[in-house]
Design a protein around this motif. Structure first.
Motif, PDB file in Angstrom:
ATOM      1  N   LEU A  80     -19.513  20.386   8.901  1.00 29.77           N
ATOM      2  CA  LEU A  80     -19.126  21.800   7.930  1.00 29.77           C
ATOM      3  C   LEU A  80     -18.626  20.262   7.263  1.00 29.77           C
ATOM      4  O   LEU A  80     -19.089  19.930   6.375  1.00 29.77           O
ATOM      5  N   LYS A  81     -18.229  18.712   8.220  1.00 33.10           N
ATOM      6  CA  LYS A  81     -17.501  17.422   7.430  1.00 33.10           C
ATOM      7  C   LYS A  81     -19.156  17.228   6.752  1.00 33.10           C
ATOM      8  O   LYS A  81     -18.664  16.993   5.553  1.00 33.10           O
ATOM      9  N   LYS A  97     -16.355  28.504  -5.274  1.00 37.65           N
ATOM     10  CA  LYS A  97     -18.062  28.548  -5.446  1.00 37.65           C
ATOM     11  C   LYS A  97     -18.838  27.283  -4.456  1.00 37.65           C
ATOM     12  O   LYS A  97     -19.781  27.615  -3.961  1.00 37.65           O
ATOM     13  N   MET A  98     -18.281  26.046  -5.439  1.00 34.66           N
ATOM     14  CA  MET A  98     -19.061  24.668  -4.767  1.00 34.66           C
ATOM     15  C   MET A  98     -19.077  24.739  -3.628  1.00 34.66           C
ATOM     16  O   MET A  98     -20.028  24.229  -2.901  1.00 34.66           O
ATOM     17  N   VAL A  99     -18.104  25.174  -2.815  1.00 42.56           N
ATOM     18  CA  VAL A  99     -18.201  24.373  -0.963  1.00 42.56           C
ATOM     19  C   VAL A  99     -18.627  25.549  -1.059  1.00 42.56           C
ATOM     20  O   VAL A  99     -19.698  24.713   0.084  1.00 42.56           O
ATOM     21  N   ASN A 100     -18.652  27.179  -0.628  1.00 41.95           N
ATOM     22  CA  ASN A 100     -19.757  28.173  -0.301  1.00 41.95           C
ATOM     23  C   ASN A 100     -21.233  27.424  -0.428  1.00 41.95           C
ATOM     24  O   ASN A 100     -21.676  28.041   0.006  1.00 41.95           O
ATOM     25  N   GLU A 101     -21.234  27.023  -1.793  1.00 44.42           N
ATOM     26  CA  GLU A 101     -22.939  26.573  -2.091  1.00 44.42           C
ATOM     27  C   GLU A 101     -23.404  25.533  -0.732  1.00 44.42           C
ATOM     28  O   GLU A 101     -24.115  25.605  -0.343  1.00 44.42           O
ATOM     29  N   ALA A 102     -22.211  24.805  -1.169  1.00 44.80           N
ATOM     30  CA  ALA A 102     -22.775  23.909  -0.097  1.00 44.80           C
ATOM     31  C   ALA A 102     -23.130  23.204   1.362  1.00 44.80           C
ATOM     32  O   ALA A 102     -23.727  23.376   1.955  1.00 44.80           O
ATOM     33  N   LEU A 103     -21.843  24.381   1.764  1.00 47.03           N
ATOM     34  CA  LEU A 103     -22.493  25.220   3.023  1.00 47.03           C
ATOM     35  C   LEU A 103     -22.721  26.663   3.391  1.00 47.03           C
ATOM     36  O   LEU A 103     -22.633  27.728   4.444  1.00 47.03           O
TER      37      LEU A 103
END
Length: 89
Positions: free
Chosen positions: A8-9, A53-59
Motif C-alpha cells: 500500500l505504501k 478519490k486520488m488515493v482510491n485511484e492510486a490503490l
C-alpha cells in the motif's frame, strides 16, 4: 495473496508526492483492513472527497482485495497544525 502495508505504501508513494505516510494493518495480519495517514502538498486546495478519490485511484487494485479501508489525508500545514494542537493539550 493478501495485501501488505508495504505494498500500500509503495503504491501511494508512486502515485502521490508524499511528505509522510503511515499504513496500519488493523486486521491482525490477514491484509483485509487498513487505515492510512497521508501528508501531501498534492492535497492543497482539494476537498476531502477529491483527496480520497486520488488515493482510491492510486490503490484501486489493492482496495479491490481489502474488506475495510480508512484514510486521513492532510496537507503539510494541516499536519503541523494538528500536531501543535495535540502538543498543547
Amino acid at each position: 495473496m493478501p495485501v501488505t502495508p508495504d505494498e500500500l505504501k509503495a503504491a501511494i508513494c508512486t502515485a502521490i508526492q508524499v511528505t509522510h505516510v503511515e499504513v496500519e494493518d488493523n486486521s491482525s495480519g490477514c491484509g483485509e483492513k487498513f487505515s492510512v495517514l497521508i501528508i501531501s502538498k498534492d492535497f492543497e486546495g482539494k476537498t476531502t472527497l477529491a483527496r480520497h478519490k486520488m488515493v482510491n485511484e492510486a490503490l484501486k487494485t489493492q482496495i479491490a482485495q481489502i474488506h475495510a479501508f480508512t484514510q486521513k489525508t492532510l496537507t503539510p500545514q494541516q499536519w503541523e497544525d494538528s500536531k501543535g494542537g495535540a502538543n498543547a493539550a
